[in-house]
Design a protein around this motif. Structure first.
Motif, PDB file in Angstrom:
ATOM      1  N   ALA A   1      37.730  31.735  46.554  1.00 54.08           N
ATOM      2  CA  ALA A   1      38.163  33.127  46.450  1.00 54.08           C
ATOM      3  C   ALA A   1      36.807  33.992  46.731  1.00 54.08           C
ATOM      4  O   ALA A   1      36.759  35.230  47.435  1.00 54.08           O
ATOM      5  CB  ALA A   1      38.709  33.255  45.327  1.00 54.08           C
ATOM      6  N   LEU A   2      35.729  33.628  46.011  1.00 51.95           N
ATOM      7  CA  LEU A   2      34.599  34.579  45.890  1.00 51.95           C
ATOM      8  C   LEU A   2      33.958  34.493  47.406  1.00 51.95           C
ATOM      9  O   LEU A   2      33.529  35.629  47.580  1.00 51.95           O
ATOM     10  CB  LEU A   2      33.614  33.804  44.777  1.00 51.95           C
ATOM     11  CG  LEU A   2      33.945  34.105  43.476  1.00 51.95           C
ATOM     12  CD1 LEU A   2      33.044  33.378  42.533  1.00 51.95           C
ATOM     13  CD2 LEU A   2      33.986  35.631  43.265  1.00 51.95           C
ATOM     14  N   ARG A   3      34.020  33.389  47.994  1.00 56.45           N
ATOM     15  CA  ARG A   3      33.599  33.191  49.478  1.00 56.45           C
ATOM     16  C   ARG A   3      34.305  34.142  50.311  1.00 56.45           C
ATOM     17  O   ARG A   3      33.644  34.784  51.178  1.00 56.45           O
ATOM     18  CB  ARG A   3      33.707  31.757  49.843  1.00 56.45           C
ATOM     19  CG  ARG A   3      33.093  31.595  51.282  1.00 56.45           C
ATOM     20  CD  ARG A   3      31.691  31.973  51.633  1.00 56.45           C
ATOM     21  NE  ARG A   3      31.320  31.675  52.919  1.00 56.45           N
ATOM     22  CZ  ARG A   3      30.151  31.742  53.247  1.00 56.45           C
ATOM     23  NH1 ARG A   3      29.373  32.639  52.677  1.00 56.45           N
ATOM     24  NH2 ARG A   3      30.048  31.506  54.650  1.00 56.45           N
ATOM     25  N   THR A   4      35.741  34.275  50.181  1.00 53.97           N
ATOM     26  CA  THR A   4      36.465  35.056  50.890  1.00 53.97           C
ATOM     27  C   THR A   4      35.997  36.499  50.732  1.00 53.97           C
ATOM     28  O   THR A   4      35.933  37.371  51.788  1.00 53.97           O
ATOM     29  CB  THR A   4      38.041  34.864  50.588  1.00 53.97           C
ATOM     30  OG1 THR A   4      38.044  33.343  50.916  1.00 53.97           O
ATOM     31  CG2 THR A   4      38.930  35.632  51.238  1.00 53.97           C
ATOM     32  N   LEU A   5      35.930  37.000  49.566  1.00 54.16           N
ATOM     33  CA  LEU A   5      35.706  38.282  49.041  1.00 54.16           C
ATOM     34  C   LEU A   5      34.222  38.731  49.753  1.00 54.16           C
ATOM     35  O   LEU A   5      34.115  39.831  50.238  1.00 54.16           O
ATOM     36  CB  LEU A   5      35.595  38.438  47.588  1.00 54.16           C
ATOM     37  CG  LEU A   5      36.982  38.396  46.740  1.00 54.16           C
ATOM     38  CD1 LEU A   5      36.863  38.421  45.377  1.00 54.16           C
ATOM     39  CD2 LEU A   5      37.832  39.523  47.351  1.00 54.16           C
ATOM     40  N   ALA A   6      33.378  37.908  49.778  1.00 54.88           N
ATOM     41  CA  ALA A   6      32.033  38.263  50.356  1.00 54.88           C
ATOM     42  C   ALA A   6      32.174  38.167  51.772  1.00 54.88           C
ATOM     43  O   ALA A   6      31.534  39.253  52.230  1.00 54.88           O
ATOM     44  CB  ALA A   6      31.070  36.910  49.777  1.00 54.88           C
TER      45      ALA A   6
END
Length: 543
Positions: free
Chosen positions: A191-196
């Motif tokens: 999820a954090l990778r997607t946001l970045a």
């Protein structure tokens, strides 16, 4: 409703018609004029007053119900439809011109009067460039049609370019994230990778995800938690909390895009991107599409992650049931396999092994004694010293376990721990007499955990040995029976959780008289198995 397509896209067509002695006039209410005309442009002033637009609107209504291609609402005032795709330009447009007879008759005077323009000045300015006359009006219509076709081609190319750019951005985003969608990958990390990735692709100051009920357990956070990438200055949490339920992707205001992340009507969260810092700073349908794509991709991953988690729990549960059945052959080994698995995992973590290696070592420890199913029960439960023949039968269990599991593809990574956990670092072990680093790491670790638990537990032929004596004996065997490196990591562990598990196992054995309910307490619990978690469960039972 205002068009979503800026009418400024028609500025070039409007300019071309102006040079041809006509005016491009929007028909639909709320559609802005596509070109800023000079105050001295008398044709524009006469044909765009409220009175003139009313006359033009009625003329367009006649065009819609009749077969005419041009109408003349006032003498010498020609209104010709400009055929442009509404999806590309945001509304309907017509070309309007005044023929020479409009100057000679009353039409210009009427338009000037209703538009509060000096009629003499209007006629003088219009006569500077010779107006179209009745005989050349046909040619004028052909010019309007040709300009409209050229504009359609230009707009289609622009639209295709924009769509291609958006598609490329979406493909790039999906490609960037696809490598992260490994089975068993951390949902929070993904999820954090997607946001970045979304933040970088859109050029936004921040992106955020509100975690809804369906994903809270996967992320191991409370419902409503907001994960943020970038500098949101504290606004993302408030915006996403206030947003409530959102059923589709949307652009809110000028600088915020939101899209629900859901699959089959089950909401995992709300994805948002805000404060775009590149381009004109405004969010459009392109940015909305990208955020919607990322939200959908995230939903697919989370749904798969949940299925994988459920399958993994079912798999571990089935293995636990299997080893429970095996351990049940000897009440005094109740819970031995689970304790060895948990100790092995703790050693692997302390040694800094990867998450996948830790998991494989845990599973290998869980089934390390599966081969005992092939050892006669009277041998396993014998009170007293084994004969040479009986000991040889027991020594077959690593090979038996390896043969049982070797044809299961999913067990390929755990076979070494099952087969070689009785090898010794000095080469004096069995079944193959491997030594040193030739012994797989999993087997070296499980061998330490297996020996410690065997020495620390009651058996048919002896009582458990004291902790100090056990650790002293194991320390003495470092470098001979055990790999000193992993033994050192074992000696750093906090064993209070292990003691609670072992105490529970011993008490349950004496209470039940058998091991038929082996590890039933673990089958319906969502908490991951660990020494610490099982210790907490024991504390809750005591309370």
């Amino acid at each position: 409703m205002s068009p979503t397509i800026p009418s400024s896209r028609l500025a070039s067509l409007s300019q071309s018609l102006t040079e041809a002695g006509a005016v491009l006039v929007p028909v639909d209410a709320g559609v802005a004029f596509p070109f800023e005309h000079n105050a001295s442009d008398m044709m524009h002033a006469l044909c765009t007053s409220p009175f003139a637009r009313g006359v033009i609107a009625r003329a367009v209504a006649r065009l819609a119900v009749g077969s005419e291609s041009v109408v003349e609402p006032l003498a010498g005032m020609l209104v010709i439809p400009v055929h442009l795709p509404r999806l590309l330009v945001g509304g309907r447009f017509v070309a309007v011109t005044l023929l020479a007879e409009a100057l000679e008759g009353e039409t210009v005077e009427v338009l000037a009067s209703r538009g509060r323009i000096d009629a003499l000045l209007a006629k003088k300015l219009l006569s500077i460039l010779p107006p179209w006359d009745r005989r050349s009006s046909g040619r004028f219509r052909h010019i309007v049609a040709a300009l409209a076709r050229a504009e359609c081609d230009r707009l289609a190319a622009l639209d295709a370019g924009a769509q291609l750019s958006t598609a490329w951005e979406e493909l790039h985003l999906l490609h960037s994230l696809s490598g992260e969608m490994a089975v068993g990958a951390s949902p929070r990390d993904f999820a954090l990778r997607t946001l970045a990735e979304v933040r970088q692709t859109l050029g936004c100051r921040w992106t955020a995800l509100r975690v809804d009920a369906s994903a809270a357990a996967l992320f191991e956070v409370e419902v409503g938690t907001v994960l943020v990438s970038g500098n949101d200055n504290g606004v993302a949490e408030k915006l996403l909390t206030d947003a409530g339920f959102v059923d589709r992707a949307a652009v809110l205001g000028a600088d915020l895009v939101v899209a629900p992340s859901r699959r089959e009507n089950e909401a995992f969260g709300l994805l948002a991107a805000g404060e775009r810092t590149c381009g004109d700073g405004a969010m459009s349908s392109c940015e909305r599409s990208l955020v919607e794509t990322a939200a959908g991709n995230l939903a697919v991953f989370l749904d798969n992650a949940r299925l994988y988690r459920d399958l993994d729990r079912m798999f571990i549960g089935a293995l636990s049931a299997l080893v429970s059945a095996i351990d049940a052959k000897d009440p005094y080994t109740r819970g031995h396999s689970q304790r060895v698995a948990l100790l092995s995992r703790s050693i692997a973590i302390a040694a800094g092994l990867s998450a996948s290696e830790v998991k494989n070592i845990y599973i290998s420890g869980l089934v390390h004694d599966v081969g005992k199913i092939g050892v006669p029960e009277q041998v396993l439960r014998k009170v007293g010293k084994l004969t040479e023949t009986e000991y040889e039968q027991v020594k077959q269990h690593p090979e038996i376990g390896w043969r049982i599991l070797r044809d299961i593809p999913q067990f390929a990574e755990i076979l070494d721990g099952v087969r070689f956990h009785h090898e010794r670092f000095d080469g004096a072990g069995y079944p193959l007499g491997l030594a040193g680093v030739d012994i797989p790491i999993a087997a070296r670790i499980i061998g330490i955990a297996d020996t410690f638990d065997a020495m620390s537990s009651n058996r048919t032929y002896r009582a458990a040995r004291g902790r100090r004596e056990v650790l002293a004996e194991m320390s003495r065997l470092g470098g001979t029976q055990f790999d000193s490196l992993y033994l050192a990591h074992f000696l750093t562990l906090d064993l209070s959780g292990y003691d609670a598990i072992n105490l529970w196992s011993n008490e349950s054995t004496s209470d039940t008289g058998d091991a038929s309910n082996l590890d039933a307490h673990d089958q319906d619990c969502d908490e991951p198995l660990s020494l610490e978690s099982l210790c907490r469960r024991d504390s809750r039972r005591a309370a």
